[in-house]
Design an enzyme around this catalytic site. Structure first.
Site, PDB file in Angstrom:
ATOM      1  N   ASN A 229      -0.057   7.308  -3.860  1.00  0.00           N
ATOM      2  CA  ASN A 229      -1.051   6.333  -3.388  1.00  0.00           C
ATOM      3  C   ASN A 229      -1.266   6.541  -1.884  1.00  0.00           C
ATOM      4  O   ASN A 229      -0.667   7.432  -1.289  1.00  0.00           O
ATOM      5  CB  ASN A 229      -0.590   4.902  -3.712  1.00  0.00           C
ATOM      6  CG  ASN A 229       0.771   4.628  -3.110  1.00  0.00           C
ATOM      7  OD1 ASN A 229       0.935   4.631  -1.893  1.00  0.00           O
ATOM      8  ND2 ASN A 229       1.775   4.417  -3.961  1.00  0.00           N
ATOM      9  N   ASP A 298       4.197   2.181 -10.104  1.00  0.00           N
ATOM     10  CA  ASP A 298       4.692   1.396 -11.240  1.00  0.00           C
ATOM     11  C   ASP A 298       5.018   2.299 -12.430  1.00  0.00           C
ATOM     12  O   ASP A 298       5.856   1.950 -13.257  1.00  0.00           O
ATOM     13  CB  ASP A 298       3.640   0.353 -11.652  1.00  0.00           C
ATOM     14  CG  ASP A 298       3.520  -0.734 -10.591  1.00  0.00           C
ATOM     15  OD1 ASP A 298       4.577  -1.222 -10.141  1.00  0.00           O
ATOM     16  OD2 ASP A 298       2.394  -1.067 -10.191  1.00  0.00           O
ATOM     17  N   ILE A 326      12.117  -2.318  -8.260  1.00  0.00           N
ATOM     18  CA  ILE A 326      13.209  -2.323  -7.260  1.00  0.00           C
ATOM     19  C   ILE A 326      13.524  -3.752  -6.822  1.00  0.00           C
ATOM     20  O   ILE A 326      14.693  -4.159  -6.761  1.00  0.00           O
ATOM     21  CB  ILE A 326      12.824  -1.439  -6.053  1.00  0.00           C
ATOM     22  CG1 ILE A 326      12.565  -0.012  -6.541  1.00  0.00           C
ATOM     23  CG2 ILE A 326      13.915  -1.470  -4.987  1.00  0.00           C
ATOM     24  CD1 ILE A 326      11.987   0.929  -5.504  1.00  0.00           C
ATOM     25  N   PHE A 342       5.951  -7.588  -0.639  1.00  0.00           N
ATOM     26  CA  PHE A 342       4.520  -7.567  -0.333  1.00  0.00           C
ATOM     27  C   PHE A 342       3.749  -7.645  -1.639  1.00  0.00           C
ATOM     28  O   PHE A 342       4.263  -7.259  -2.686  1.00  0.00           O
ATOM     29  CB  PHE A 342       4.143  -6.260   0.391  1.00  0.00           C
ATOM     30  CG  PHE A 342       4.419  -6.272   1.865  1.00  0.00           C
ATOM     31  CD1 PHE A 342       5.718  -6.250   2.343  1.00  0.00           C
ATOM     32  CD2 PHE A 342       3.382  -6.305   2.787  1.00  0.00           C
ATOM     33  CE1 PHE A 342       5.972  -6.256   3.707  1.00  0.00           C
ATOM     34  CE2 PHE A 342       3.617  -6.309   4.149  1.00  0.00           C
ATOM     35  CZ  PHE A 342       4.915  -6.283   4.609  1.00  0.00           C
ATOM     36  N   LYS A 356       4.011 -13.123  -8.089  1.00  0.00           N
ATOM     37  CA  LYS A 356       5.015 -12.086  -7.794  1.00  0.00           C
ATOM     38  C   LYS A 356       6.240 -12.691  -7.100  1.00  0.00           C
ATOM     39  O   LYS A 356       7.376 -12.304  -7.366  1.00  0.00           O
ATOM     40  CB  LYS A 356       4.409 -10.984  -6.929  1.00  0.00           C
ATOM     41  CG  LYS A 356       3.509 -10.080  -7.734  1.00  0.00           C
ATOM     42  CD  LYS A 356       2.890  -8.967  -6.924  1.00  0.00           C
ATOM     43  CE  LYS A 356       1.943  -8.167  -7.829  1.00  0.00           C
ATOM     44  NZ  LYS A 356       1.086  -7.252  -7.123  1.00  0.00           N
TER      45      LYS A 356
HETATM   46  O1  PMT Z   1       2.093   1.960   4.284  1.00  0.00           O
HETATM   47  P1  PMT Z   1       0.810   1.437   4.920  1.00  0.00           P
HETATM   48  O2  PMT Z   1      -0.297   2.471   4.942  1.00  0.00           O
HETATM   49  O3  PMT Z   1       1.057   0.846   6.282  1.00  0.00           O
HETATM   50  O4  PMT Z   1       0.248   0.260   3.990  1.00  0.00           O
HETATM   51  C1  PMT Z   1       0.970  -0.929   3.891  1.00  0.00           C
HETATM   52  C2  PMT Z   1       0.986  -1.441   2.450  1.00  0.00           C
HETATM   53  C3  PMT Z   1      -0.424  -1.820   2.034  1.00  0.00           C
HETATM   54  C4  PMT Z   1       1.548  -0.374   1.501  1.00  0.00           C
HETATM   55  C5  PMT Z   1       1.946  -2.685   2.445  1.00  0.00           C
HETATM   56  O5  PMT Z   1       1.496  -3.630   3.379  1.00  0.00           O
HETATM   57  C6  PMT Z   1       2.017  -3.327   1.075  1.00  0.00           C
HETATM   58  O6  PMT Z   1       1.221  -4.161   0.711  1.00  0.00           O
HETATM   59  N1  PMT Z   1       3.059  -2.905   0.295  1.00  0.00           N
HETATM   60  C7  PMT Z   1       3.231  -3.307  -1.100  1.00  0.00           C
HETATM   61  C8  PMT Z   1       2.381  -2.444  -1.967  1.00  0.00           C
HETATM   62  C9  PMT Z   1       2.623  -2.715  -3.433  1.00  0.00           C
HETATM   63  O7  PMT Z   1       3.095  -1.828  -4.121  1.00  0.00           O
HETATM   64  O8  PMT Z   1       2.395  -3.942  -3.824  1.00  0.00           O
HETATM   65  P2  PMT Z   1       2.596  -4.453  -5.367  1.00  0.00           P
HETATM   66  O9  PMT Z   1       1.835  -5.697  -5.406  1.00  0.00           O
HETATM   67  O10 PMT Z   1       2.253  -3.373  -6.317  1.00  0.00           O
HETATM   68  O11 PMT Z   1       4.151  -4.711  -5.465  1.00  0.00           O
HETATM   69  C10 PMT Z   1       4.739  -5.975  -5.191  1.00  0.00           C
HETATM   70  C11 PMT Z   1       6.094  -5.806  -4.533  1.00  0.00           C
HETATM   71  O12 PMT Z   1       7.008  -5.203  -5.467  1.00  0.00           O
HETATM   72  C12 PMT Z   1       6.084  -4.902  -3.315  1.00  0.00           C
HETATM   73  O13 PMT Z   1       6.952  -5.463  -2.358  1.00  0.00           O
HETATM   74  C13 PMT Z   1       6.631  -3.570  -3.827  1.00  0.00           C
HETATM   75  O14 PMT Z   1       7.373  -2.864  -2.818  1.00  0.00           O
HETATM   76  C14 PMT Z   1       7.584  -4.038  -4.939  1.00  0.00           C
HETATM   77  N2  PMT Z   1       7.708  -3.086  -6.058  1.00  0.00           N
HETATM   78  C15 PMT Z   1       6.607  -2.637  -6.736  1.00  0.00           C
HETATM   79  C16 PMT Z   1       6.783  -1.794  -7.823  1.00  0.00           C
HETATM   80  C17 PMT Z   1       8.091  -1.397  -8.190  1.00  0.00           C
HETATM   81  N3  PMT Z   1       8.280  -0.570  -9.207  1.00  0.00           N
HETATM   82  N4  PMT Z   1       9.150  -1.863  -7.510  1.00  0.00           N
HETATM   83  C18 PMT Z   1       8.978  -2.703  -6.463  1.00  0.00           C
HETATM   84  O15 PMT Z   1       9.961  -3.131  -5.850  1.00  0.00           O
END
Ligand code: PMT
Length: 415
Positions: A229, A298, A326, A342, A356
């Site tokens: 991504n 994911d 994670i 996030f 979330k």
């Molecule tokens: O890296 P940059 O270019 O500065 O951009 C920053 C960002 C947009 C990546 C950052 O600010 C951000 O939003 N990060 C989270 C991106 C994300 O994967 O969001 P999500 O809504 O899909 O996931 C929710 C949370 O679960 C996140 O904290 C993620 O780290 C966590 N996660 C997601 C999938 C997974 N398999 N395990 C996780 O722990």
């Protein structure tokens, strides 16, 4: 035997210059205004570079009466900026970009006139405009005749600056260029460098252990291709830097990025979500705070082909399987740390983030608007709302560096 006697002064200055070698690695705009102390700014520039800083000098017209731009250009390796309407310079890095580039604007020397401009929020020249346009900290090192310093108007202006959290460094007392004695001398260069370290440091997370994930993950398809991504790691790296500056011990588990490791951060590089999950679980056990800012894939291909996939058909179907979550794994731990996650969202941002927060067992979530060009993936700024179960605060668009500081302040209130 020859014995070398050091005068107090030699010892002090050697000692202070060595302290100044502490690596800060910041982007600093050094503003030089028109006072006789401008000659000391050349030495200041050098000592800032010793701290790892990249220094961009911005001069006022009056400053050029005391020292030439060429001196600063030769020392900094960058053309001096002095004109708000310089189309060539603006084409390279416009003044708004320059204001955002800075981690600090340090104006040394700062004349009484410049301090008045700053107090009134004027934008009549490049340096005062940058001070208005930045969200970085601003520090001024006043240098003026002692009568001017003690003048009520100057003192009122200075107290306005202090109210706006602008750092006023000095001045010192002593012999002045005008032949008189009193307050108004610019602080000595080592003292200025020491004060700057102080601006970046705080003890909000003193002694805490923080684990942060940042950047993308990369999920291989075959020897030449992978799924990933647009995450650059900027948000997570800014958080790591802000946590270190708040006194924490920081482990940064990072996917592939081109970013340099922030000072004093333990960095662990990973490629895949499975690797990130494993390294997080290894390091998170005895930590106080876990921040998941990585954009973790994911899904991953169910199989990694050992040979390059050939383009034999018009379509290609990939089978993907779920990656470990994670944050969920961290929140399932018996001694779980304070968890910050996030949510990267384009619509129904707050509702999705609240889901979330609860589903993944987080204490705080940063709802990240990735629907606009200047926020989210691979840009220097971000617009977010910070949420917990009982709290919600929308933050305006700001640089990721400033946002990281604000998030760390918020986390510190809860820890
Ligand atoms: O890296 P940059 O270019 O500065 O951009 C920053 C960002 C947009 C990546 C950052 O600010 C951000 O939003 N990060 C989270 C991106 C994300 O994967 O969001 P999500 O809504 O899909 O996931 C929710 C949370 O679960 C996140 O904290 C993620 O780290 C966590 N996660 C997601 C999938 C997974 N398999 N395990 C996780 O722990």
């Amino acid at each position: 035997m020859r014995v070398k006697f050091f005068k107090d002064k030699d010892l002090t200055s050697d000692f202070r210059y060595n302290r100044a070698m502490k690596k800060l690695n910041k982007h600093i705009i050094l503003g030089v205004t028109g006072g006789i102390a401008a000659y000391k700014s050349a030495e200041l520039l050098r000592r800032l570079q010793d701290t790892g800083a990249t220094v961009q000098v911005v001069m006022t017209e009056a400053a050029k009466e005391f020292i030439t731009p060429l001196t600063f250009q030769a020392l900094s390796g960058r053309a001096v900026r002095d004109d708000l309407f310089d189309s060539a310079a603006e084409a390279g890095m416009g003044h708004i970009e320059l204001a955002r580039w800075a981690d600090l604007i340090l104006v040394a020397p700062a004349t009484a006139d410049f301090i008045a401009d700053l107090a009134q929020g004027r934008a009549g020249h490049l340096l005062s405009t940058l001070c208005l346009a930045t969200d970085a900290p601003i520090a001024v090192a006043p240098a003026m005749n002692h009568q001017m310093w003690h003048n009520t108007v100057t003192q009122q202006n200075l107290s306005q600056l202090a109210d706006r959290n602008i750092h006023v460094l000095g001045p010192a007392a002593g012999h002045q260029a005008c032949g008189e004695t009193g307050y108004g001398r610019m602080l000595d260069v080592p003292d200025l460098v020491d004060s700057i370290e102080g601006i970046f440091a705080n003890d909000l997370l003193a002694g805490k252990r923080v684990v942060i994930t940042a950047g993308p993950t990369r999920e291989a398809l075959d020897p030449v291709r992978y799924l990933t991504n647009y995450s650059s790691g900027k948000m997570g790296f800014a958080l790591a830097e802000a946590a270190v500056e708040a006194g924490a011990f920081v482990t940064l588990i990072a996917g592939p990025t081109v970013l340099d490791t922030p000072n004093k951060v333990e960095r662990i590089n990973i490629e895949t979500a499975v690797e990130m999950n494993a390294r997080v679980l290894e390091h998170v056990e005895d930590c106080d705070i876990f921040i998941g800012s990585a954009a973790v894939a994911d899904y991953r291909p169910s199989e990694i082909q050992t040979k390059k996939i050939k383009k034999t058909n018009d379509t290609l179907t990939l089978e993907l399987i779920r990656n470990p979550d994670i944050i969920k794994n961290v929140s399932a731990l018996k001694n779980k740390p304070f968890i910050v996650g996030f949510a990267a969202e384009t619509n129904d941002i707050i509702a999705a983030a609240k889901n979330k927060l609860v589903n993944k067992g987080m204490d705080l979530i940063i709802a990240n608007d990735i629907g606009r060009k200047d926020s989210g993936f691979d840009v220097d700024s971000n617009e977010v709302t910070i949420l917990s179960e009982e709290y919600q605060e929308a933050m305006p668009l700001m640089s990721k560096k400033l946002l990281a500081k604000k998030i760390i302040e918020m986390i510190a209130k809860e820890n």
